[in-house]
Write a protein that holds these residues in place. Structure first.
Motif, PDB file in Angstrom:
ATOM      1  N   GLN A 184       0.822  -1.208   0.000  1.00 28.74           N
ATOM      2  CA  GLN A 184       0.000   0.000   0.000  1.00 28.74           C
ATOM      3  C   GLN A 184       0.859   1.263   0.000  1.00 28.74           C
ATOM      4  OE1 GLN A 184      -3.112  -0.215   3.041  1.00 28.74           O
ATOM      5  NE2 GLN A 184      -3.153  -2.437   2.833  1.00 28.74           N
ATOM      6  N   LEU A 185       1.949   1.257   0.757  1.00 32.03           N
ATOM      7  CA  LEU A 185       2.861   2.398   0.735  1.00 32.03           C
ATOM      8  C   LEU A 185       3.429   2.635  -0.658  1.00 32.03           C
ATOM      9  CD1 LEU A 185       4.840   1.884   4.072  1.00 32.03           C
ATOM     10  CD2 LEU A 185       3.457   3.877   3.493  1.00 32.03           C
ATOM     11  N   LEU A 186       3.853   1.553  -1.308  1.00 29.63           N
ATOM     12  CA  LEU A 186       4.428   1.682  -2.642  1.00 29.63           C
ATOM     13  C   LEU A 186       3.391   2.132  -3.667  1.00 29.63           C
ATOM     14  CD1 LEU A 186       6.700  -1.501  -2.640  1.00 29.63           C
ATOM     15  CD2 LEU A 186       7.441   0.879  -2.548  1.00 29.63           C
ATOM     16  N   VAL A 187       2.147   1.660  -3.532  1.00 22.55           N
ATOM     17  CA  VAL A 187       1.086   2.069  -4.462  1.00 22.55           C
ATOM     18  C   VAL A 187       0.850   3.570  -4.371  1.00 22.55           C
ATOM     19  CG1 VAL A 187      -1.399   1.930  -4.891  1.00 22.55           C
ATOM     20  CG2 VAL A 187      -0.065  -0.159  -4.619  1.00 22.55           C
ATOM     21  N   TRP A 188       0.748   4.100  -3.152  1.00 21.86           N
ATOM     22  CA  TRP A 188       0.525   5.539  -3.006  1.00 21.86           C
ATOM     23  C   TRP A 188       1.716   6.337  -3.507  1.00 21.86           C
ATOM     24  CZ3 TRP A 188      -4.010   7.493  -2.528  1.00 21.86           C
ATOM     25  CH2 TRP A 188      -5.023   6.798  -1.867  1.00 21.86           C
ATOM     26  N   PHE A 189       2.934   5.824  -3.292  1.00 22.27           N
ATOM     27  CA  PHE A 189       4.120   6.557  -3.720  1.00 22.27           C
ATOM     28  C   PHE A 189       4.248   6.594  -5.238  1.00 22.27           C
ATOM     29  CE2 PHE A 189       8.798   6.692  -4.445  1.00 22.27           C
ATOM     30  CZ  PHE A 189       9.015   7.970  -3.976  1.00 22.27           C
ATOM     31  N   PHE A 190       3.863   5.487  -5.895  1.00 26.61           N
ATOM     32  CA  PHE A 190       3.989   5.410  -7.363  1.00 26.61           C
ATOM     33  C   PHE A 190       2.665   5.684  -8.074  1.00 26.61           C
ATOM     34  CE2 PHE A 190       7.526   2.541  -6.031  1.00 26.61           C
ATOM     35  CZ  PHE A 190       8.565   3.288  -6.576  1.00 26.61           C
ATOM     36  N   LEU A 191       1.701   6.261  -7.371  1.00 28.03           N
ATOM     37  CA  LEU A 191       0.400   6.530  -7.993  1.00 28.03           C
ATOM     38  C   LEU A 191       0.519   7.451  -9.211  1.00 28.03           C
ATOM     39  CD1 LEU A 191      -2.671   6.053  -7.745  1.00 28.03           C
ATOM     40  CD2 LEU A 191      -2.775   8.132  -6.333  1.00 28.03           C
ATOM     41  N   GLY A 192       1.496   8.335  -9.194  1.00 23.97           N
ATOM     42  CA  GLY A 192       1.661   9.266 -10.302  1.00 23.97           C
ATOM     43  C   GLY A 192       2.014   8.601 -11.619  1.00 23.97           C
ATOM     44  N   THR A 193       2.502   7.357 -11.586  1.00 26.98           N
ATOM     45  CA  THR A 193       2.848   6.676 -12.839  1.00 26.98           C
ATOM     46  C   THR A 193       1.608   6.247 -13.622  1.00 26.98           C
ATOM     47  OG1 THR A 193       2.972   4.530 -11.701  1.00 26.98           O
ATOM     48  CG2 THR A 193       5.001   5.840 -11.837  1.00 26.98           C
ATOM     49  N   VAL A 194       0.484   6.038 -12.934  1.00 29.93           N
ATOM     50  CA  VAL A 194      -0.757   5.645 -13.625  1.00 29.93           C
ATOM     51  C   VAL A 194      -1.791   6.766 -13.607  1.00 29.93           C
ATOM     52  CG1 VAL A 194      -0.443   3.189 -13.187  1.00 29.93           C
ATOM     53  CG2 VAL A 194      -1.645   4.580 -11.505  1.00 29.93           C
ATOM     54  N   LEU A 195      -1.613   7.735 -12.702  1.00 27.96           N
ATOM     55  CA  LEU A 195      -2.529   8.874 -12.622  1.00 27.96           C
ATOM     56  C   LEU A 195      -1.679  10.138 -12.526  1.00 27.96           C
ATOM     57  CD1 LEU A 195      -5.560   9.648 -12.410  1.00 27.96           C
ATOM     58  CD2 LEU A 195      -5.298   9.572  -9.920  1.00 27.96           C
ATOM     59  N   PRO A 196      -1.204  10.634 -13.675  1.00 32.54           N
ATOM     60  CA  PRO A 196      -0.255  11.761 -13.651  1.00 32.54           C
ATOM     61  C   PRO A 196      -0.811  13.019 -12.997  1.00 32.54           C
ATOM     62  CG  PRO A 196      -0.316  10.714 -15.814  1.00 32.54           C
ATOM     63  CD  PRO A 196      -1.458  10.164 -15.046  1.00 32.54           C
ATOM     64  N   ASN A 197      -2.131  13.243 -13.156  1.00 36.94           N
ATOM     65  CA  ASN A 197      -2.732  14.472 -12.644  1.00 36.94           C
ATOM     66  C   ASN A 197      -3.977  14.160 -11.827  1.00 36.94           C
ATOM     67  OD1 ASN A 197      -1.027  16.558 -14.053  1.00 36.94           O
ATOM     68  ND2 ASN A 197      -1.835  15.501 -15.850  1.00 36.94           N
ATOM     69  N   LEU A 198      -4.192  14.948 -10.789  1.00 29.50           N
ATOM     70  CA  LEU A 198      -5.424  14.893 -10.002  1.00 29.50           C
ATOM     71  C   LEU A 198      -6.303  16.050 -10.439  1.00 29.50           C
ATOM     72  CD1 LEU A 198      -3.944  14.131  -6.463  1.00 29.50           C
ATOM     73  CD2 LEU A 198      -4.987  12.508  -8.064  1.00 29.50           C
ATOM     74  N   SER A 199      -7.511  15.729 -10.882  1.00 33.51           N
ATOM     75  CA  SER A 199      -8.379  16.738 -11.481  1.00 33.51           C
ATOM     76  C   SER A 199      -9.652  16.908 -10.665  1.00 33.51           C
ATOM     77  CB  SER A 199      -8.751  16.352 -12.919  1.00 33.51           C
ATOM     78  OG  SER A 199      -7.577  16.188 -13.705  1.00 33.51           O
ATOM     79  N   LEU A 200     -10.190  18.111 -10.706  1.00 34.07           N
ATOM     80  CA  LEU A 200     -11.458  18.434 -10.074  1.00 34.07           C
ATOM     81  C   LEU A 200     -12.325  19.128 -11.110  1.00 34.07           C
ATOM     82  CD1 LEU A 200     -13.208  18.585  -7.499  1.00 34.07           C
ATOM     83  CD2 LEU A 200     -12.174  20.823  -7.050  1.00 34.07           C
ATOM     84  N   GLY A 201     -13.510  18.581 -11.356  1.00 31.93           N
ATOM     85  CA  GLY A 201     -14.382  19.171 -12.356  1.00 31.93           C
ATOM     86  C   GLY A 201     -15.693  18.427 -12.459  1.00 31.93           C
ATOM     87  N   VAL A 202     -16.392  18.642 -13.544  1.00 33.30           N
ATOM     88  CA  VAL A 202     -17.677  17.990 -13.780  1.00 33.30           C
ATOM     89  C   VAL A 202     -17.425  16.568 -14.272  1.00 33.30           C
ATOM     90  CG1 VAL A 202     -19.845  18.099 -15.069  1.00 33.30           C
ATOM     91  CG2 VAL A 202     -18.712  20.215 -14.355  1.00 33.30           C
ATOM     92  N   PRO A 203     -18.094  15.555 -13.689  1.00 32.97           N
ATOM     93  CA  PRO A 203     -17.906  14.181 -14.185  1.00 32.97           C
ATOM     94  C   PRO A 203     -18.203  14.075 -15.678  1.00 32.97           C
ATOM     95  CG  PRO A 203     -19.105  14.179 -12.103  1.00 32.97           C
ATOM     96  CD  PRO A 203     -18.999  15.607 -12.537  1.00 32.97           C
ATOM     97  N   PHE A 204     -17.259  13.469 -16.405  1.00 33.90           N
ATOM     98  CA  PHE A 204     -17.350  13.305 -17.856  1.00 33.90           C
ATOM     99  C   PHE A 204     -17.464  14.657 -18.562  1.00 33.90           C
ATOM    100  CE2 PHE A 204     -19.448   9.637 -15.858  1.00 33.90           C
ATOM    101  CZ  PHE A 204     -18.575   8.635 -16.240  1.00 33.90           C
ATOM    102  N   GLY A 205     -17.024  15.724 -17.898  1.00 32.64           N
ATOM    103  CA  GLY A 205     -17.112  17.064 -18.471  1.00 32.64           C
ATOM    104  C   GLY A 205     -15.784  17.783 -18.353  1.00 32.64           C
ATOM    105  N   PRO A 206     -15.820  19.089 -18.405  1.00 35.50           N
ATOM    106  CA  PRO A 206     -14.575  19.871 -18.367  1.00 35.50           C
ATOM    107  C   PRO A 206     -13.922  19.849 -16.981  1.00 35.50           C
ATOM    108  CG  PRO A 206     -16.481  21.321 -18.312  1.00 35.50           C
ATOM    109  CD  PRO A 206     -17.014  19.937 -18.578  1.00 35.50           C
ATOM    110  N   GLU A 207     -12.593  20.002 -16.979  1.00 34.73           N
ATOM    111  CA  GLU A 207     -11.837  20.045 -15.732  1.00 34.73           C
ATOM    112  C   GLU A 207     -11.755  21.485 -15.242  1.00 34.73           C
ATOM    113  OE1 GLU A 207      -8.025  18.377 -16.378  1.00 34.73           O
ATOM    114  OE2 GLU A 207      -8.742  16.332 -16.721  1.00 34.73           O
TER     115      GLU A 207
END
Length: 300
Positions: A119-142
């Motif tokens: 779990q520690l390694l997953v959180w540390f390497f999360l950026g390799t599969v999810l480069p950006n954290l986005s906030l916006g409308v679901p299935f819409g603009p960020e």
């Protein structure tokens, strides 16, 4: 008649000397432990490779103190996350809503079923599969986007990995504590028109604390030592700092002794606090049992 007979038998043997019960096994065990302790002291005193002078010199070294502070910070924050989220999960698991029970049960199953190191390694390497954290409308603009590696640093990854894993265990501890409270307490609160949230906060959780506190204190001590796993993500906590130092001077054992000394010191302090809290939370129960025992013995 029976009392008179017993008194007569006691009078017959009243002049006989009292013979103490012998425990030869205790003396043998004490002798063995004394020999082992003497061998250990001799080993520490005569083994130059231990470099006790180096241990004393690095015990309060600046980088070690900084690593110790990081260890304490991670322990406190991860436990706060674990206790808060674990309490919510415990209440969800006790809910009449099957959806809430299912979500909480799945969380506990997932985080207890995977190693905390993973779990520690997953959180540390999360950026390799999810480069950006986005906030916006679901299935819409960020509306807002930020790099994952900017948000989830080594420190944050340690808090998330340790805290979210701890929440799964705290959920079971809190659930057991809530289950130990008499259901009649909840029914009485409902009769007084108290809301469920107020009932949990004012009635259930204070009484459940007597059952929750001891295992929670043990979890804090375990969390303190689990912070050493942050070595795999490079967080400069106590053990990582010791490793960085002995990576330069090749004095592995002395630096590991330094780290162990500080772990023992912190564990001892936490154990002392745990004992004080346990006595405080059990004060009413112990007082009631003491009064009941005096009533039974005295008759009034």
């Amino acid at each position: 008649m029976a009392a008179d007979a017993a008194a007569g038998r006691a009078g017959v043997h009243a002049d006989e000397p009292i013979v103490r019960l012998r425990h030869p096994g205790r003396w043998v065990a004490a002798a063995v432990l004394t020999v082992l302790l003497a061998m250990f002291v001799n080993f520490v005193a005569t083994t130059e490779q231990l470099r006790l002078d180096l241990v004393v010199g690095y015990l309060f070294e600046r980088s070690i103190m900084i690593g110790l502070l990081v260890t304490i910070q991670v322990t406190v924050l991860a436990m706060l996350v674990g206790v808060a989220l674990g309490t919510v999960l415990a209440i969800m698991r006790l809910s009449d809503n099957p959806l809430l029970r299912g979500v909480a049960g799945t969380y506990v199953w997932l985080f207890r079923g995977t190693p905390i190191l993973v779990q520690l390694l997953v959180w540390f390497f999360l950026g390799t599969v999810l480069p950006n954290l986005s906030l916006g409308v679901p299935f819409g603009p960020e509306l807002l986007s930020v790099s994952t590696n900017t948000v989830i640093t080594q420190f944050v990854a340690a808090i998330l990995g340790l805290g979210l894993n701890e929440a799964a265990y705290m959920a079971e501890i809190v659930r057991a504590g809530i289950g130990s409270v008499d259901h009649g307490q909840t029914e009485a609160a409902q009769a007084l028109s108290m809301s469920p949230a107020l009932t949990y906060r004012r009635i259930v959780l204070p009484q459940a604390a007597r059952v929750i506190v001891p295992p929670t204190a043990n979890e804090v001590i375990s969390m303190l030592k689990l912070t050493s796993l942050c070595l795999v993500i490079g967080l400069p906590e106590l053990l990582t700092t010791a490793q960085l130092i002995y990576g330069r001077n090749f004095q592995q054992i002395p630096l590991l002794i330094v780290a162990s000394v500080w772990y023992i010191v912190l564990t001892t302090l936490l154990t002392f606090v745990q004992n004080r809290i346990e006595r405080r939370t059990s004060r009413g129960v112990l007082g009631a049992s003491h009064r009941r025992s005096r009533f039974a013995i005295g008759g009034r």
